[in-house]
Design a protein around this motif. Sequence first.
Motif, short mmCIF file in Angstrom:
data_model
loop_
_atom_site.label_atom_id
_atom_site.label_comp_id
_atom_site.label_asym_id
_atom_site.label_seq_id
_atom_site.Cartn_x
_atom_site.Cartn_y
_atom_site.Cartn_z
N ILE A 43 0.81 -1.22 0.00
CA ILE A 43 0.00 0.00 0.00
C ILE A 43 0.85 1.27 0.00
O ILE A 43 0.31 2.37 -0.09
N ARG A 44 2.18 1.15 0.09
CA ARG A 44 3.07 2.29 -0.04
C ARG A 44 4.41 1.79 -0.55
O ARG A 44 4.92 0.78 -0.08
N VAL A 45 4.97 2.51 -1.54
CA VAL A 45 6.25 2.13 -2.12
C VAL A 45 7.19 3.33 -2.03
O VAL A 45 6.78 4.46 -2.24
N GLY A 46 8.43 3.09 -1.72
CA GLY A 46 9.43 4.14 -1.64
C GLY A 46 10.65 3.58 -0.93
O GLY A 46 10.96 2.40 -1.07
N MET A 47 11.33 4.41 -0.14
CA MET A 47 12.44 3.90 0.67
C MET A 47 11.92 2.95 1.73
O MET A 47 12.61 2.05 2.18
N ASP A 48 10.68 3.18 2.16
CA ASP A 48 10.00 2.29 3.08
C ASP A 48 8.80 1.68 2.36
O ASP A 48 8.20 2.32 1.50
N PHE A 49 8.47 0.44 2.72
CA PHE A 49 7.29 -0.21 2.18
C PHE A 49 6.26 -0.34 3.28
O PHE A 49 6.60 -0.65 4.42
N LYS A 50 5.00 -0.09 2.94
CA LYS A 50 3.91 -0.33 3.87
C LYS A 50 3.08 -1.44 3.25
O LYS A 50 2.68 -1.34 2.08
N ILE A 51 2.88 -2.52 4.00
CA ILE A 51 2.15 -3.66 3.48
C ILE A 51 1.01 -4.01 4.43
O ILE A 51 1.08 -3.76 5.63
N LYS A 52 -0.06 -4.57 3.85
CA LYS A 52 -1.25 -4.92 4.62
C LYS A 52 -1.50 -6.41 4.51
O LYS A 52 -1.54 -6.97 3.41
N CYS A 53 -1.68 -7.07 5.66
CA CYS A 53 -1.94 -8.50 5.68
C CYS A 53 -3.33 -8.76 5.11
O CYS A 53 -4.31 -8.11 5.51
N LEU A 54 -3.44 -9.69 4.19
CA LEU A 54 -4.74 -10.01 3.60
C LEU A 54 -5.55 -10.95 4.48
O LEU A 54 -6.71 -11.19 4.20
N GLY A 55 -4.94 -11.47 5.54
CA GLY A 55 -5.67 -12.34 6.46
C GLY A 55 -6.41 -11.56 7.53
O GLY A 55 -7.60 -11.71 7.72
N CYS A 56 -5.68 -10.67 8.23
CA CYS A 56 -6.27 -9.97 9.37
C CYS A 56 -6.35 -8.46 9.20
O CYS A 56 -6.98 -7.79 10.00
N GLY A 57 -5.71 -7.90 8.17
CA GLY A 57 -5.78 -6.46 7.94
C GLY A 57 -4.71 -5.65 8.64
O GLY A 57 -4.70 -4.43 8.55
N ARG A 58 -3.78 -6.28 9.35
CA ARG A 58 -2.71 -5.57 10.05
C ARG A 58 -1.82 -4.87 9.03
O ARG A 58 -1.53 -5.43 7.97
N ILE A 59 -1.39 -3.66 9.35
CA ILE A 59 -0.51 -2.89 8.47
C ILE A 59 0.88 -2.81 9.10
O ILE A 59 1.01 -2.52 10.29
N VAL A 60 1.90 -3.10 8.29
CA VAL A 60 3.29 -3.10 8.76
C VAL A 60 4.11 -2.23 7.82
O VAL A 60 3.92 -2.26 6.61
N MET A 61 5.03 -1.45 8.41
CA MET A 61 5.92 -0.62 7.60
C MET A 61 7.34 -1.10 7.85
O MET A 61 7.72 -1.36 8.99
N MET A 62 8.13 -1.25 6.76
CA MET A 62 9.51 -1.71 6.91
C MET A 62 10.38 -1.09 5.82
O MET A 62 9.89 -0.72 4.77
N PRO A 63 11.69 -0.98 6.10
CA PRO A 63 12.60 -0.42 5.09
C PRO A 63 12.67 -1.33 3.85
O PRO A 63 12.44 -2.54 3.94
N ARG A 64 12.99 -0.73 2.73
CA ARG A 64 13.07 -1.46 1.45
C ARG A 64 14.01 -2.65 1.54
O ARG A 64 13.68 -3.74 1.06
N SER A 65 15.17 -2.50 2.15
CA SER A 65 16.15 -3.59 2.22
C SER A 65 15.57 -4.80 2.95
O SER A 65 15.73 -5.94 2.51
N LYS A 66 14.89 -4.57 4.05
CA LYS A 66 14.30 -5.66 4.82
C LYS A 66 13.15 -6.30 4.04
O LYS A 66 13.00 -7.52 4.01
N PHE A 67 12.33 -5.47 3.37
CA PHE A 67 11.21 -5.97 2.58
C PHE A 67 11.70 -6.90 1.47
O PHE A 67 11.18 -7.99 1.28
N GLU A 68 12.73 -6.45 0.72
CA GLU A 68 13.22 -7.25 -0.40
C GLU A 68 13.82 -8.57 0.05
O GLU A 68 13.76 -9.56 -0.67
#
Length: 69
Positions: free
Chosen positions: A27-52
């Motif tokens: 749900i957000r792309v850049g130096m940080d990624f914001k992702i939403k769990c499709l199971g429970c709806g929880r939103i997590v933000m993490m740096p690009r390096s960790k996401f990849e």
Amino acid sequence: MPKKYYLKDVVQMKKTHPCGSNEWKIIRVGMDFKIKCLGCGRIVMMPRSKFEKRVKKLISRQVEETEEK
């Protein structure tokens, strides 16, 4: 070369979320990624390096890729 990820892409992470799902929508792309769990709806933000490092594969792409000139 790093993969390109776009808004509304659905990715599978290596580890499952405590709710039991391992599918996430971007749900957000850049130096940080914001992702939403499709199971429970929880939103997590993490740096690009960790996401990849944590992405296992791309499940579906919502936006068509455009050629950059």
